[in-house]
Structure formats: structure tokens, C-alpha cells
Design a protein around this motif. Structure first.
Motif, PDB file in Angstrom:
ATOM      1  N   ALA A  81       0.826  -1.202   0.000  1.00 48.31           N
ATOM      2  CA  ALA A  81       0.000   0.000   0.000  1.00 48.31           C
ATOM      3  C   ALA A  81       0.861   1.252   0.000  1.00 48.31           C
ATOM      4  CB  ALA A  81      -0.930   0.000   1.205  1.00 48.31           C
ATOM      5  N   SER A  82       1.962   1.227   0.740  1.00 45.52           N
ATOM      6  CA  SER A  82       2.828   2.407   0.791  1.00 45.52           C
ATOM      7  C   SER A  82       3.454   2.699  -0.566  1.00 45.52           C
ATOM      8  CB  SER A  82       3.922   2.217   1.850  1.00 45.52           C
ATOM      9  OG  SER A  82       4.957   1.360   1.397  1.00 45.52           O
ATOM     10  N   LEU A  83       3.790   1.654  -1.299  1.00 51.28           N
ATOM     11  CA  LEU A  83       4.320   1.853  -2.649  1.00 51.28           C
ATOM     12  C   LEU A  83       3.268   2.473  -3.564  1.00 51.28           C
ATOM     13  CD1 LEU A  83       6.361  -1.389  -3.474  1.00 51.28           C
ATOM     14  CD2 LEU A  83       7.245   0.949  -3.363  1.00 51.28           C
ATOM     15  N   SER A  84       2.046   1.952  -3.453  1.00 50.74           N
ATOM     16  CA  SER A  84       0.972   2.439  -4.303  1.00 50.74           C
ATOM     17  C   SER A  84       0.651   3.902  -4.031  1.00 50.74           C
ATOM     18  CB  SER A  84      -0.279   1.580  -4.078  1.00 50.74           C
ATOM     19  OG  SER A  84      -1.363   2.040  -4.833  1.00 50.74           O
ATOM     20  N   HIS A  85       0.737   4.299  -2.772  1.00 52.80           N
ATOM     21  CA  HIS A  85       0.311   5.647  -2.388  1.00 52.80           C
ATOM     22  C   HIS A  85       1.416   6.695  -2.488  1.00 52.80           C
ATOM     23  CE1 HIS A  85      -2.947   3.593   0.308  1.00 52.80           C
ATOM     24  NE2 HIS A  85      -3.250   3.582  -0.976  1.00 52.80           N
ATOM     25  N   ARG A  86       2.644   6.262  -2.676  1.00 51.61           N
ATOM     26  CA  ARG A  86       3.742   7.228  -2.640  1.00 51.61           C
ATOM     27  C   ARG A  86       3.900   7.996  -3.940  1.00 51.61           C
ATOM     28  NH1 ARG A  86       8.111   6.283  -5.373  1.00 51.61           N
ATOM     29  NH2 ARG A  86       9.416   7.611  -4.048  1.00 51.61           N
ATOM     30  N   ARG A  87       3.329   7.478  -5.029  1.00 47.82           N
ATOM     31  CA  ARG A  87       3.526   8.129  -6.320  1.00 47.82           C
ATOM     32  C   ARG A  87       2.795   9.465  -6.384  1.00 47.82           C
ATOM     33  NH1 ARG A  87       1.207   3.934 -10.056  1.00 47.82           N
ATOM     34  NH2 ARG A  87       0.676   2.863  -8.130  1.00 47.82           N
ATOM     35  N   PRO A  88       3.486  10.515  -6.802  1.00 50.66           N
ATOM     36  CA  PRO A  88       2.798  11.805  -6.994  1.00 50.66           C
ATOM     37  C   PRO A  88       1.697  11.670  -8.039  1.00 50.66           C
ATOM     38  CG  PRO A  88       5.192  12.071  -7.094  1.00 50.66           C
ATOM     39  CD  PRO A  88       4.921  10.595  -7.132  1.00 50.66           C
ATOM     40  N   ALA A  89       0.686  12.507  -7.923  1.00 52.23           N
ATOM     41  CA  ALA A  89      -0.458  12.438  -8.838  1.00 52.23           C
ATOM     42  C   ALA A  89      -0.028  12.546 -10.291  1.00 52.23           C
ATOM     43  CB  ALA A  89      -1.464  13.532  -8.490  1.00 52.23           C
ATOM     44  N   ARG A  90       0.981  13.380 -10.545  1.00 54.37           N
ATOM     45  CA  ARG A  90       1.403  13.572 -11.940  1.00 54.37           C
ATOM     46  C   ARG A  90       2.037  12.321 -12.548  1.00 54.37           C
ATOM     47  NH1 ARG A  90       5.139  16.053  -8.708  1.00 54.37           N
ATOM     48  NH2 ARG A  90       7.317  15.396  -8.942  1.00 54.37           N
ATOM     49  N   GLU A  91       2.466  11.380 -11.676  1.00 58.76           N
ATOM     50  CA  GLU A  91       3.111  10.168 -12.175  1.00 58.76           C
ATOM     51  C   GLU A  91       2.141   8.993 -12.287  1.00 58.76           C
ATOM     52  OE1 GLU A  91       6.526   9.169  -9.895  1.00 58.76           O
ATOM     53  OE2 GLU A  91       7.450  11.158 -10.084  1.00 58.76           O
ATOM     54  N   ARG A  92       0.930   9.190 -11.830  1.00 56.21           N
ATOM     55  CA  ARG A  92      -0.036   8.100 -11.885  1.00 56.21           C
ATOM     56  C   ARG A  92      -0.577   7.973 -13.303  1.00 56.21           C
ATOM     57  NH1 ARG A  92      -3.078  10.351  -6.561  1.00 56.21           N
ATOM     58  NH2 ARG A  92      -1.309  10.081  -5.137  1.00 56.21           N
ATOM     59  N   ARG A  93      -0.416   6.799 -13.851  1.00 59.71           N
ATOM     60  CA  ARG A  93      -0.847   6.577 -15.230  1.00 59.71           C
ATOM     61  C   ARG A  93      -2.357   6.403 -15.292  1.00 59.71           C
ATOM     62  NH1 ARG A  93       1.803   1.544 -18.171  1.00 59.71           N
ATOM     63  NH2 ARG A  93       3.638   2.710 -17.509  1.00 59.71           N
ATOM     64  N   ALA A  94      -3.010   7.177 -16.134  1.00 60.45           N
ATOM     65  CA  ALA A  94      -4.454   7.016 -16.314  1.00 60.45           C
ATOM     66  C   ALA A  94      -4.721   5.672 -16.998  1.00 60.45           C
ATOM     67  CB  ALA A  94      -5.004   8.157 -17.173  1.00 60.45           C
ATOM     68  N   PRO A  95      -5.728   4.955 -16.555  1.00 62.58           N
ATOM     69  CA  PRO A  95      -6.030   3.660 -17.174  1.00 62.58           C
ATOM     70  C   PRO A  95      -6.306   3.817 -18.671  1.00 62.58           C
ATOM     71  CG  PRO A  95      -7.264   3.942 -15.140  1.00 62.58           C
ATOM     72  CD  PRO A  95      -6.656   5.271 -15.460  1.00 62.58           C
ATOM     73  N   HIS A  96      -5.697   2.948 -19.464  1.00 64.48           N
ATOM     74  CA  HIS A  96      -5.916   3.029 -20.910  1.00 64.48           C
ATOM     75  C   HIS A  96      -6.107   1.646 -21.532  1.00 64.48           C
ATOM     76  CE1 HIS A  96      -1.568   2.341 -20.454  1.00 64.48           C
ATOM     77  NE2 HIS A  96      -1.630   1.742 -21.619  1.00 64.48           N
ATOM     78  N   GLN A  97      -5.864   0.598 -20.784  1.00 69.67           N
ATOM     79  CA  GLN A  97      -5.953  -0.747 -21.337  1.00 69.67           C
ATOM     80  C   GLN A  97      -7.369  -1.316 -21.287  1.00 69.67           C
ATOM     81  OE1 GLN A  97      -3.604  -2.036 -22.990  1.00 69.67           O
ATOM     82  NE2 GLN A  97      -1.730  -2.458 -21.857  1.00 69.67           N
ATOM     83  N   GLY A  98      -8.126  -0.923 -20.301  1.00 70.96           N
ATOM     84  CA  GLY A  98      -9.453  -1.495 -20.095  1.00 70.96           C
ATOM     85  C   GLY A  98      -9.698  -1.642 -18.611  1.00 70.96           C
ATOM     86  N   ARG A  99     -10.755  -2.366 -18.267  1.00 72.38           N
ATOM     87  CA  ARG A  99     -11.133  -2.526 -16.867  1.00 72.38           C
ATOM     88  C   ARG A  99     -11.232  -4.008 -16.518  1.00 72.38           C
ATOM     89  NH1 ARG A  99     -16.121   0.734 -13.933  1.00 72.38           N
ATOM     90  NH2 ARG A  99     -15.612   0.116 -11.769  1.00 72.38           N
ATOM     91  N   VAL A 100     -10.659  -4.377 -15.386  1.00 72.98           N
ATOM     92  CA  VAL A 100     -10.729  -5.764 -14.927  1.00 72.98           C
ATOM     93  C   VAL A 100     -11.093  -5.788 -13.445  1.00 72.98           C
ATOM     94  CG1 VAL A 100      -9.081  -6.664 -16.612  1.00 72.98           C
ATOM     95  CG2 VAL A 100      -8.251  -5.821 -14.393  1.00 72.98           C
ATOM     96  N   THR A 101     -11.636  -6.920 -13.025  1.00 78.68           N
ATOM     97  CA  THR A 101     -11.905  -7.174 -11.610  1.00 78.68           C
ATOM     98  C   THR A 101     -10.951  -8.252 -11.135  1.00 78.68           C
ATOM     99  OG1 THR A 101     -14.241  -6.567 -11.744  1.00 78.68           O
ATOM    100  CG2 THR A 101     -13.599  -8.041  -9.948  1.00 78.68           C
ATOM    101  N   VAL A 102     -10.314  -8.017 -10.000  1.00 83.42           N
ATOM    102  CA  VAL A 102      -9.423  -9.007  -9.382  1.00 83.42           C
ATOM    103  C   VAL A 102     -10.029  -9.391  -8.042  1.00 83.42           C
ATOM    104  CG1 VAL A 102      -7.125  -9.470  -8.461  1.00 83.42           C
ATOM    105  CG2 VAL A 102      -7.378  -8.071 -10.529  1.00 83.42           C
ATOM    106  N   SER A 103     -10.243 -10.697  -7.850  1.00 83.71           N
ATOM    107  CA  SER A 103     -10.935 -11.138  -6.634  1.00 83.71           C
ATOM    108  C   SER A 103     -10.447 -12.510  -6.212  1.00 83.71           C
ATOM    109  CB  SER A 103     -12.445 -11.200  -6.886  1.00 83.71           C
ATOM    110  OG  SER A 103     -13.128 -11.687  -5.749  1.00 83.71           O
ATOM    111  N   CYS A 104     -10.423 -12.728  -4.905  1.00 83.26           N
ATOM    112  CA  CYS A 104     -10.242 -14.077  -4.377  1.00 83.26           C
ATOM    113  C   CYS A 104     -11.580 -14.801  -4.398  1.00 83.26           C
ATOM    114  CB  CYS A 104      -9.720 -14.032  -2.945  1.00 83.26           C
ATOM    115  SG  CYS A 104      -8.060 -13.368  -2.787  1.00 83.26           S
ATOM    116  N   ILE A 105     -11.524 -16.114  -4.558  1.00 82.51           N
ATOM    117  CA  ILE A 105     -12.753 -16.900  -4.526  1.00 82.51           C
ATOM    118  C   ILE A 105     -13.269 -16.971  -3.090  1.00 82.51           C
ATOM    119  CG2 ILE A 105     -12.200 -18.244  -6.571  1.00 82.51           C
ATOM    120  CD1 ILE A 105     -11.154 -20.441  -4.834  1.00 82.51           C
TER     121      ILE A 105
END
Length: 362
Positions: A81-105
């Protein structure tokens, strides 16, 4: 680029921090690596993932406790979580590939592998809905109706949850969503993902990203399949009978052990409870092996369980004795008896060796 030289000692350093319970030290290690030029995907998959895999090895060898195991996992989750949150807003890549759901069964509490997949896909430009551990199938399907993703990625580490995974795969496909399965529960080669009708299988996060990047073809909505459409051997009802008899099988096996394995008569309440849990795991893996019709599912678990017992100074022959008692109770079920026979043969012929890692832990 994975910066192999720069990351060579990072797994050992991170392991020492997390096993010592030093969350801030663990975060500092990965943040400094980022500052030194190591990319986030490398840290996720070549540093944090191996540290998490080591948890199972160390627990199996009785070198860390269950509490330490949980603490290490919790710290690793916060490091991610700390890695995910440390990126400045300007470095966050806007989604461009599509949308997926990731889930445990449903019933799967090992969420960190799915979290790693979600983070890697986000880094590669996907909009990711990460649902976490133990997602009930009806709620997963409801989410798919609301979000209409390009695919759902189902993660499973506990093989005994494969029947539940089968229901989830079928339900997702019935609403027209492609299913990509992954995780140790589906087999190192994806054999169980294929047997249960998943559209694709991936061994790890990079593999999942590669499958998605090739391009997805949304399947047409299909009628709900019965389990026997994919697994015709289930028509014999042996799986159902074993599952329905689980409580009685565990109880009678525990009683039988007191006669056939005299040392168990002196167990205290905690030891008796743990023995009942171990018998329950054996019955659960027996049932799952019946479900997928694969003796290796059962024999691999038994070998692992015997090694775990020996690491804790419990004679592995007690497992064979338990199988003998189970076989007597289930003698009218030929597929079940064949599986138990295979298990007894493997245990009687196995050498004593250090405990390996397996897909589920007590």
C-alpha cells in the motif's frame, strides 16, 4: 528492467525487517530502492513476493509461529500500500488498457497474491477493481453487472476451495465475462483451471498481464452449466457423500485413532482439537481430489502434511493409521478407496525429508 544487481540483497533485508515486526524499516527498504531506481513492478514481484513465499516455508519448518506468519503478511500488505500511495499524482498513469476485476474466490483468505496481480495490472495501465479476500460469488457477480469489466481474475491458493471456484467461474461466464484463473490452487501447470472451465490461466502476475495484453474476446452469455458438464465423474455422487459425511468421518476417525494409535489417548483437549482439525483437512482434500478426479491432489497434500507433523515431532505414521480408519468407513465408495490406497502407498514409501511449502496452511 529488473535491476538484478540492485535487488540482490533486498529480499533478505526485507525478510529480516518483516519477521522482526519492523514495519517502518520494511517500508524504508522498499522506498529507498525506488529512490535508487528500482521499478515498482520489480519490487512487487522480485522482492515482496519471494518474501511472502518464504513465510510458508518457514512456518512449515516450524521456524516461525502462526502469529508471526500473520504479522509478516500484514506488514507486506502495508508495504505494498505504501508503494501504491507514494507516487505523486502527476506520475499516476491514467487507465488506458481497459477494466478488470481481481478477486479471491469465496473462502480464500490468502489475498496477497491477488493484491500483487492488481498492483501490477494497475502499473501496466488497467483500471482495476480489487475485491480482496473471500468474495462471495453472488456479490462478485453483482459487481460484474454494475461494472461490466473486460475480464475477472480469480485467485485461489487453497485447493479445497476449487469446487467453490468452479461455481464462480461458471457464474461469471454466464453473464458474459471472461475468466482468468490463477494461484497455487489451480495447479502449477493450470490443470485445474482448465478442468473447471476457466477461459485462461496464468502462473503469476506477469503471466496474467501478458494474457490480458494479447487481447480479450468477450464470450457470449451462456446458459448456466451443471458441474457434471465439466466433470462427468461427479455423477457417481462420491464427492457429495464424502462432503455430507464430513462431521461423522472426522468424529469416527478420531475415536478410531485412540484405539489404533494408543499415544493419542493421552492427548489434552488442545491436542485432540488439533488432531480433529488435521483429520478434517485430510477429508477436505480427499473430497477435492474426488471433485477434480486427480489422485495427485490428495497424495501431494498427504506428503506435505506428514512432513509438517514430523517437523513438529509427531510421528507421520499416524496419518497412515487415520487413512486406514477412513478407508474402512468409506469402503463402499470405489473411487474414494482408490484415492486412499494411493495416499497410503505414497506415505509408506516416502523418505523423511524437510517440510516443503504447500498451497494451504493450518
Amino acid at each position: 528492467m529488473r535491476h538484478s544487481t540492485a535487488t540482490a540483497d533486498l529480499p533478505d533485508r526485507l525478510w529480516q525487517a518483516v519477521v522482526d515486526g519492523d514495519e517502518y524499516g520494511a517500508v524504508d527498504i522498499v522506498h529507498k530502492a525506488v529512490a535508487d531506481g528500482v521499478d515498482e513492478e520489480t519490487l512487487l514481484l522480485d522482492v515482496i513476493a519471494p518474501v511472502q513465499a518464504r513465510v510458508g516455508v518457514e512456518w512449515a519448518a516450524d521456524r516461525i509461529t502462526v502469529a508471526q506468519e500473520h504479522a509478516v503478511t500484514a506488514i507486506n500488505e502495508r508495504v505494498i500500500a505504501s508503494l501504491s500511495h507514494r507516487r505523486p499524482a502527476r506520475e499516476r498513469r491514467a487507465p488506458h488498457q481497459g477494466r478488470v476485476t481481481v478477486s479471491c474466490i469465496d473462502g480464500e483468505w490468502h489475498a496477497l497474491p491477488a493484491r500483487l496481480v492488481a498492483e501490477v495490472l494497475h502499473l501496466r495501465g488497467w483500471q482495476v477493481d480489487y475485491l480482496g479476500a473471500q468474495t462471495p460469488t453472488p456479490h462478485l457477480v453483482s459487481h460484474l453487472h454494475h461494472t461490466n469489466p473486460d475480464a475477472v481474475l480469480l485467485s485461489g491458493s487453497i485447493p479445497t476451495r476449487l469446487p467453490t471456484a468452479h461455481a464462480a467461474i461458471t457464474a461469471c461466464q454466464a453473464v458474459g465475462i471472461l475468466v482468468l484463473a490463477g494461484g497455487r490452487a489451480f495447479g502449477a501447470d493450470g490443470r485445474y483451471a482448465r478442468a473447471l472451465g476457466a477461459d485462461q490461466w496464468a502462473a503469476d502476475a506477469r503471466g496474467a498481464a501478458a494474457v490480458l495484453e494479447v487481447g480479450l474476446v468477450r464470450p457470449r452469455p451462456a446458459a448456466i452449466r451443471q458441474v457434471t458438464d465439466d466433470l462427468p465423474h461427479l455423477a457417481d455422487q462420491e464427492y457429495t457423500m464424502v462432503v455430507q459425511s464430513r462431521v461423522q468421518l472426522v468424529k469416527q476417525t478420531l475415536v478410531g485413532l485412540e484405539t489404533s494409535f494408543p499415544v493419542s489417548r493421552g492427548y489434552d483437549d488442545a491436542q485432540r482439537e488439533r488432531t480433529a482439525e488435521d483429520i478434517g483437512h485430510i477429508v477436505d482434500f480427499l473430497a477435492t481430489a474426488l471433485y477434480v478426479d486427480d489422485p495427485e491432489m490428495f497424495t501431494s497434500f498427504l506428503t506435505w502434511a506428514a512432513d509438517i507433523l514430523e517437523a513438529r515431532h509427531v510421528p507421520a505414521r499416524s496419518v497412515v493409521t487415520g487413512l486406514d480408519i477412513l478407508a474402512d468407513q468409506l469402503r463402499e465408495f470405489p473411487r474414494t478407496v482408490d484415492l486412499i490406497d494411493a495416499g497410503r502407498a505414497v506415505l509408506r514409501g516416502r523418505p523423511t525429508r524437510p517440510a516443503p511449502e504447500f498451497g494451504t496452511r493450518a
